[in-house]
Scaffold this motif. Structure first.
Motif, mmCIF file in Angstrom:
data_model
loop_
_atom_site.group_PDB
_atom_site.id
_atom_site.type_symbol
_atom_site.label_atom_id
_atom_site.label_comp_id
_atom_site.label_asym_id
_atom_site.label_seq_id
_atom_site.Cartn_x
_atom_site.Cartn_y
_atom_site.Cartn_z
ATOM 1 N N UNK A 40 0.848 -1.199 0.000
ATOM 2 C CA UNK A 40 0.000 0.000 0.000
ATOM 3 C C UNK A 40 0.881 1.245 0.000
ATOM 4 N N UNK A 41 0.674 2.082 -0.998
ATOM 5 C CA UNK A 41 1.470 3.294 -1.123
ATOM 6 C C UNK A 41 1.275 4.202 0.090
ATOM 7 N N UNK A 42 0.045 4.245 0.648
ATOM 8 C CA UNK A 42 -0.234 5.108 1.789
ATOM 9 C C UNK A 42 0.622 4.712 3.001
ATOM 10 N N UNK A 43 0.819 3.401 3.190
ATOM 11 C CA UNK A 43 1.626 2.930 4.320
ATOM 12 C C UNK A 43 3.092 3.304 4.119
ATOM 13 N N UNK A 44 3.591 3.105 2.917
ATOM 14 C CA UNK A 44 4.975 3.487 2.633
ATOM 15 C C UNK A 44 5.178 4.984 2.851
ATOM 16 N N UNK A 45 4.222 5.767 2.380
ATOM 17 C CA UNK A 45 4.302 7.219 2.532
ATOM 18 C C UNK A 45 4.265 7.625 4.011
ATOM 19 N N UNK A 46 3.450 6.916 4.802
ATOM 20 C CA UNK A 46 3.339 7.196 6.229
ATOM 21 C C UNK A 46 4.692 7.001 6.921
ATOM 22 N N UNK A 47 5.348 5.866 6.659
ATOM 23 C CA UNK A 47 6.639 5.594 7.306
ATOM 24 C C UNK A 47 7.725 6.537 6.799
ATOM 25 N N UNK A 48 7.644 6.921 5.526
ATOM 26 C CA UNK A 48 8.607 7.884 4.999
ATOM 27 C C UNK A 48 8.500 9.205 5.753
#
Length: 488
Positions: free
Chosen positions: A10-18
């Motif tokens: 999920x792109x949203x999860x990757x973006x969150x951790x970034x």
């Protein structure tokens, strides 16, 4: 620089951790499928990997195994939804360091977990768990199974999930439940345990949910139930498999809605208690037999912990035996090699509880007689076990040894008493009555002591119960054991 690998499709999860971790100075890598994961793992080593449990072309368990094989020192956290918590716990059994549930409601808790895993603090968790276990009497021993159970219990204690503990009678299910409570954030709130098989259905309902004044005959005042008293704390439902169908329905509702009503009331109350259930029977089998609700089992079995029976962790027995000596302040005693071998070979159908009773009894009889506990002292309460490879005749020989010793000792004293009287009569034709009275008094002491020891054998060392069987006072029992200054 610490390297972290985030694996999620999920792109949203990757973006969150970034967004969460970039400013902390970490070197972040991201992967969303098997090829990208392989590329990242082949490129550089990582200190931490955050792994989603479900991916389009692979799964978190497979990734965990691959990471641990390539980079054993890399810490792994499984990311999961509530419906897959069981799989996350399986990942922990396979070597994952923790799991987190999505969506991430508590960002501060997540940051603390990442910081802890990237420092040396994780090595302190096991020490903390062992220290807490010792404080509450949850003895782990030396076996890998028990250390793994402790580690898992310590981790799930800090999660707000329902737990099911399975294990044979006497394995320590309630002690494990108390350990989980003490290791959780609820430790300042009540821990309440109730045995569902020890109360009638009506009484259990009243105990769990409370009742209003006048709800039934004898209900002279309002009474709060355990779900109300233990709100924000922990409620331990022991032998949940013995709960009646009616109680099972009410438990299902409270697990689904967190609401209940007192007996005799129409007003709904809310509870935030954490439920830990336990059973010595396999609830899956009870479901198949129609004795337990499948939907209730599904609600209870969010996380299952199994305590292995003592016969499956025999390496713990010497450690437990020494611990029990210490608990009884009997460090002056020790076990012979034959006694240790016997304890390791016996099947212990009553598990740790039976071991505790056997050693308590052995201490009772060995105290004052010897400093070495040999097999005959242990055999007092050992029964022929289907798990024991010892020949039946040999076990029966051990069982009778101590009693035979007492009979021989008693016969020797009787013979000495008779010889004393005959010797006086033959030498002088008269009897020194004060001397005979003194010898008779000593004989009474010996006979009384023999009966006391027999009663103590039958009551597993319980002195008050032995006094009742002999119809004497505890003080007289102490006198017969030459313990005039001791308390029962």
């Amino acid at each position: 620089m610490k390297r972290i690998l985030i694996i999620d499709d999920e792109f949203e999860v990757q973006n969150f951790f970034s967004f969460l971790l970039r400013n902390k100075g970490f070197d972040l890598s991201f992967a969303s499928n098997k090829d990208e994961i392989d590329g990242c793992l082949a490129c550089k080593p990582y200190q931490l990997a955050l792994v989603d449990l479900k991916l389009p072309d692979t799964d978190g368990i497979t990734i965990l195994k691959d990471i641990k094989q390539r980079m054993p020192a890399c810490k792994v956290v499984i990311m999961t939804g509530y419906s897959t918590v069981k799989s996350a716990l399986e990942a922990i059994r396979l070597g994952a360091d923790d799991y987190i549930e999505k969506p991430f409601d508590d960002i501060t808790e997540l940051e603390l977990l990442i910081d802890k895993l990237l420092t040396s603090e994780t090595s302190l968790d096991q020490d903390k768990a062992l220290e807490l276990a010792e404080q509450i009497g949850f003895v782990i021993g030396e076996s890998q199974k028990m250390h793994h159970l402790l580690s898992l219990a310590y981790k799930v204690a800090q999660k707000n999930v329902t737990l099911l503990i399975e294990g044979e009678t006497g394995t320590g299910k309630e002690v494990l439940a108390r350990f989980i409570h003490e290791a959780s954030s609820r430790l300042v709130h009540p821990f309440i345990g109730v045995n569902c098989g020890a109360l009638t259905e009506t009484l259990l309902e009243s105990e769990l949910f409370g009742h209003e004044k006048g709800a039934f005959t004898g209900a002279t005042q309002l009474r709060k139930g355990f779900f109300e008293i233990a709100s924000k704390g922990t409620l331990f439902l022991d032998e949940i498999g013995d709960a009646s169908p009616s109680i099972q329905v009410k438990l299902l509702r409270i697990l689904e809605t967190r609401e209940f009503m007192r007996v005799g009331s129409e007003r709904h109350l809310h509870t935030d208690t954490r439920i830990i259930a336990a059973s010595h029977i396999h609830l899956n089998e009870a479901v198949n037999q129609g004795k337990f609700r499948e939907d209730l089992l599904y609600r209870l079995d969010v996380v299952k912990l199994h305590i292995p029976p003592l016969r499956e962790r025999k390496e713990d027995i010497p450690f437990l035996a020494k611990y029990l000596l210490k608990r009884h302040a009997a460090q002056q005693l020790s076990f012979s090699s034959d006694a240790v071998h016997l304890m390791e070979q016996y099947g212990w159908p009553g598990n740790v509880r039976e071991l505790s009773n056997v050693i308590t009894r052995a201490i009772t009889f060995a105290d004052g007689e010897t400093t070495i506990i040999t097999p005959e002292y242990l055999s007092i309460n050992l029964e022929i076990s289907k798990h024991s490879p010892f020949p039946q005749a040999k076990q029966q020989e051990w069982v009778g040894n101590q009693e035979a010793k007492d009979i021989i000792s008693l016969e020797q004293h009787l013979e000495k008493w008779k010889e004393g009287i005959l010797s006086q009569w033959k030498s002088s034709g008269t009897i020194d009555l004060p001397s005979i009275m003194e010898q008779t008094k000593k004989l009474e002491q010996v006979v009384g002591t023999a009966f006391v020891k027999k009663a103590l054998r039958e009551t597993i060392g319980n002195r008050k119960e032995a006094s009742r069987l002999l119809n004497i006072s505890p003080r007289n029992l102490r006198y017969l054991l030459n313990e005039k200054g001791k308390d029962c």
